[in-house]
Scaffold this motif. Structure first.
Motif, PDB file in Angstrom:
ATOM      1  N   GLY A 139       0.740  -1.175  -0.028  1.00 49.57           N
ATOM      2  CA  GLY A 139       0.036  -0.117   0.039  1.00 49.57           C
ATOM      3  C   GLY A 139       0.881   1.198  -0.026  1.00 49.57           C
ATOM      4  O   GLY A 139       0.696   2.265  -0.742  1.00 49.57           O
ATOM      5  N   LEU A 140       1.875   1.362   0.660  1.00 53.08           N
ATOM      6  CA  LEU A 140       2.665   2.566   0.832  1.00 53.08           C
ATOM      7  C   LEU A 140       3.429   2.680  -0.719  1.00 53.08           C
ATOM      8  O   LEU A 140       3.586   3.912  -1.205  1.00 53.08           O
ATOM      9  N   PHE A 141       3.825   1.719  -1.316  1.00 57.77           N
ATOM     10  CA  PHE A 141       4.461   1.789  -2.581  1.00 57.77           C
ATOM     11  C   PHE A 141       3.411   2.091  -3.579  1.00 57.77           C
ATOM     12  O   PHE A 141       3.927   2.998  -4.388  1.00 57.77           O
ATOM     13  N   GLU A 142       2.152   1.672  -3.505  1.00 58.59           N
ATOM     14  CA  GLU A 142       1.204   2.295  -4.571  1.00 58.59           C
ATOM     15  C   GLU A 142       1.043   3.676  -4.283  1.00 58.59           C
ATOM     16  O   GLU A 142       0.936   4.300  -5.180  1.00 58.59           O
ATOM     17  N   ILE A 143       1.275   4.095  -3.159  1.00 56.93           N
ATOM     18  CA  ILE A 143       1.007   5.744  -3.073  1.00 56.93           C
ATOM     19  C   ILE A 143       2.245   6.476  -3.648  1.00 56.93           C
ATOM     20  O   ILE A 143       2.133   7.423  -4.203  1.00 56.93           O
ATOM     21  N   LEU A 144       3.523   5.846  -3.068  1.00 58.61           N
ATOM     22  CA  LEU A 144       4.801   6.587  -3.771  1.00 58.61           C
ATOM     23  C   LEU A 144       4.675   6.607  -5.319  1.00 58.61           C
ATOM     24  O   LEU A 144       5.014   7.611  -6.028  1.00 58.61           O
ATOM     25  N   PHE A 145       4.419   5.439  -5.635  1.00 58.33           N
ATOM     26  CA  PHE A 145       4.425   5.047  -7.219  1.00 58.33           C
ATOM     27  C   PHE A 145       3.463   5.806  -7.991  1.00 58.33           C
ATOM     28  O   PHE A 145       3.764   6.624  -8.778  1.00 58.33           O
ATOM     29  N   GLY A 146       2.228   5.775  -7.555  1.00 55.52           N
ATOM     30  CA  GLY A 146       1.068   6.117  -8.302  1.00 55.52           C
ATOM     31  C   GLY A 146       0.473   7.726  -7.858  1.00 55.52           C
ATOM     32  O   GLY A 146      -0.372   8.218  -8.357  1.00 55.52           O
ATOM     33  N   GLY A 147       0.923   8.045  -6.642  1.00 54.16           N
ATOM     34  CA  GLY A 147       0.333   9.468  -6.075  1.00 54.16           C
ATOM     35  C   GLY A 147      -1.168   9.174  -5.400  1.00 54.16           C
ATOM     36  O   GLY A 147      -1.617   7.994  -5.252  1.00 54.16           O
ATOM     37  N   ALA A 148      -1.497  10.377  -4.743  1.00 57.06           N
ATOM     38  CA  ALA A 148      -2.699  10.299  -3.904  1.00 57.06           C
ATOM     39  C   ALA A 148      -3.387  11.578  -4.244  1.00 57.06           C
ATOM     40  O   ALA A 148      -3.081  12.413  -5.283  1.00 57.06           O
ATOM     41  N   GLN A 149      -4.241  12.087  -3.390  1.00 54.54           N
ATOM     42  CA  GLN A 149      -4.987  13.075  -3.655  1.00 54.54           C
ATOM     43  C   GLN A 149      -3.999  14.259  -2.947  1.00 54.54           C
ATOM     44  O   GLN A 149      -3.018  14.110  -2.322  1.00 54.54           O
ATOM     45  N   GLY A 150      -4.647  15.609  -3.285  1.00 61.36           N
ATOM     46  CA  GLY A 150      -3.631  16.876  -2.813  1.00 61.36           C
ATOM     47  C   GLY A 150      -2.315  16.865  -3.559  1.00 61.36           C
ATOM     48  O   GLY A 150      -2.456  16.835  -4.806  1.00 61.36           O
ATOM     49  N   MET A 151      -1.436  17.371  -2.901  1.00 61.53           N
ATOM     50  CA  MET A 151      -0.027  17.707  -3.611  1.00 61.53           C
ATOM     51  C   MET A 151       0.807  16.237  -3.959  1.00 61.53           C
ATOM     52  O   MET A 151       1.568  16.284  -4.623  1.00 61.53           O
ATOM     53  N   MET A 152       0.213  15.120  -3.418  1.00 59.00           N
ATOM     54  CA  MET A 152       1.313  13.755  -3.493  1.00 59.00           C
ATOM     55  C   MET A 152       1.122  13.216  -4.889  1.00 59.00           C
ATOM     56  O   MET A 152       0.143  12.707  -5.159  1.00 59.00           O
ATOM     57  N   GLY A 153       2.193  13.882  -5.702  1.00 61.26           N
ATOM     58  CA  GLY A 153       2.032  13.260  -6.962  1.00 61.26           C
ATOM     59  C   GLY A 153       2.586  12.052  -7.400  1.00 61.26           C
ATOM     60  O   GLY A 153       3.524  11.579  -6.521  1.00 61.26           O
ATOM     61  N   PRO A 154       2.433  11.425  -8.435  1.00 62.13           N
ATOM     62  CA  PRO A 154       3.225  10.001  -8.627  1.00 62.13           C
ATOM     63  C   PRO A 154       4.766  10.291  -8.715  1.00 62.13           C
ATOM     64  O   PRO A 154       5.255  11.292  -9.186  1.00 62.13           O
ATOM     65  N   GLN A 155       5.465   9.459  -7.891  1.00 63.97           N
ATOM     66  CA  GLN A 155       6.858   9.508  -7.721  1.00 63.97           C
ATOM     67  C   GLN A 155       7.647   8.761  -8.758  1.00 63.97           C
ATOM     68  O   GLN A 155       8.869   8.826  -8.759  1.00 63.97           O
ATOM     69  N   TYR A 156       7.000   7.992  -9.578  1.00 67.87           N
ATOM     70  CA  TYR A 156       7.569   7.068 -10.566  1.00 67.87           C
ATOM     71  C   TYR A 156       8.539   7.978 -11.699  1.00 67.87           C
ATOM     72  O   TYR A 156       9.394   7.383 -12.221  1.00 67.87           O
ATOM     73  N   VAL A 157       8.104   9.295 -11.583  1.00 67.05           N
ATOM     74  CA  VAL A 157       9.152  10.098 -12.447  1.00 67.05           C
ATOM     75  C   VAL A 157      10.379  10.392 -11.928  1.00 67.05           C
ATOM     76  O   VAL A 157      11.155  11.009 -12.492  1.00 67.05           O
ATOM     77  N   ASN A 158      10.309  10.745 -10.482  1.00 68.42           N
ATOM     78  CA  ASN A 158      11.599  11.297  -9.770  1.00 68.42           C
ATOM     79  C   ASN A 158      12.574   9.972  -9.331  1.00 68.42           C
ATOM     80  O   ASN A 158      13.489  10.281  -8.931  1.00 68.42           O
ATOM     81  N   LEU A 159      11.696   9.026  -8.824  1.00 66.72           N
ATOM     82  CA  LEU A 159      12.472   7.860  -8.469  1.00 66.72           C
ATOM     83  C   LEU A 159      12.082   6.585  -9.074  1.00 66.72           C
ATOM     84  O   LEU A 159      11.103   6.370  -9.581  1.00 66.72           O
ATOM     85  N   ASN A 160      13.307   5.795  -8.874  1.00 69.44           N
ATOM     86  CA  ASN A 160      12.959   4.273  -9.391  1.00 69.44           C
ATOM     87  C   ASN A 160      12.555   3.519  -8.577  1.00 69.44           C
ATOM     88  O   ASN A 160      12.270   3.888  -7.276  1.00 69.44           O
ATOM     89  N   ASN A 161      11.947   2.330  -8.736  1.00 72.96           N
ATOM     90  CA  ASN A 161      11.005   1.428  -7.851  1.00 72.96           C
ATOM     91  C   ASN A 161      12.265   0.951  -6.699  1.00 72.96           C
ATOM     92  O   ASN A 161      11.657   0.841  -5.561  1.00 72.96           O
ATOM     93  N   ASP A 162      13.451   0.844  -7.058  1.00 69.58           N
ATOM     94  CA  ASP A 162      14.312   0.458  -5.823  1.00 69.58           C
ATOM     95  C   ASP A 162      14.490   1.529  -4.981  1.00 69.58           C
ATOM     96  O   ASP A 162      14.626   1.325  -3.565  1.00 69.58           O
ATOM     97  N   GLU A 163      14.636   2.733  -5.228  1.00 67.43           N
ATOM     98  CA  GLU A 163      14.885   4.158  -4.482  1.00 67.43           C
ATOM     99  C   GLU A 163      13.494   4.067  -3.580  1.00 67.43           C
ATOM    100  O   GLU A 163      13.616   4.427  -2.413  1.00 67.43           O
ATOM    101  N   MET A 164      12.248   3.834  -4.188  1.00 70.47           N
ATOM    102  CA  MET A 164      11.076   3.988  -3.416  1.00 70.47           C
ATOM    103  C   MET A 164      11.167   2.994  -2.332  1.00 70.47           C
ATOM    104  O   MET A 164      10.647   3.270  -1.066  1.00 70.47           O
TER     105      MET A 164
END
Length: 159
Positions: free
Chosen positions: A112-137
């Protein structure tokens, strides 16, 4: 007779084609808001590690408790996450990450935490797959878990 051979030949090619496909994850990761399956093909390059492969099979972060990964995760967290979540995950613009309260309860699990990091959530939490690779997440997640100050009985990732 030739028709039977053709059918068996076509069936054999289909089976061979299926066997040559890459292994699929045993877990299904979903977007925190839409519930759609996450398309991991968008992931930033460089994160296809053995740890990521293991995570995609089990849903458990193999870096939890790994001191070197946690240290690297802290460094990554400071540059990618602390502006919103605070230097020690205490919360600022974004919620705190070191307690028992999760805006998205699935974040109590590693998947679940990975899902939020990778795909983002509501508000200002954008998807992080553009900034971080999966291993970094996964390393950021390991650091986040290492600073947890809540009740261990509520820590789903420890179960």
């Amino acid at each position: 007779m030739n028709l039977k051979k053709a059918r068996f030949g076509a069936a054999g090619m289909c089976v061979a084609g299926l066997l040559s496909l890459p292994a699929q994850a045993d877990i299904t990761l979903r977007h925190a808001i839409t519930g759609e399956t996450l398309d991991l093909s968008y992931a930033k390059a460089g994160g296809d590690t053995e740890a990521v492969k293991q995570f995609l099979q089990t849903g458990k972060n193999p870096y939890n408790g790994d001191k070197d990964a946690v240290d690297k995760g802290h460094s990554l967290y400071l540059s990618a996450c602390s502006g919103c979540h605070g230097h020690e995950a205490e919360g600022k613009l974004g919620p705190g990450l070191a307690d028992d309260y999760w805006t998205y309860p699935r974040a109590a699990t590693d998947a679940g935490l990975f899902e939020i990091l990778f795909g983002g959530a509501q508000g200002m939490m954008g998807p992080q797959y553009v900034n971080l690779n999966n291993d970094e997440m996964l390393k950021i997640m390991a650091w986040t878990r290492s600073v947890y100050k809540g009740d261990p009985a509520k820590a789903e990732w420890l179960k």
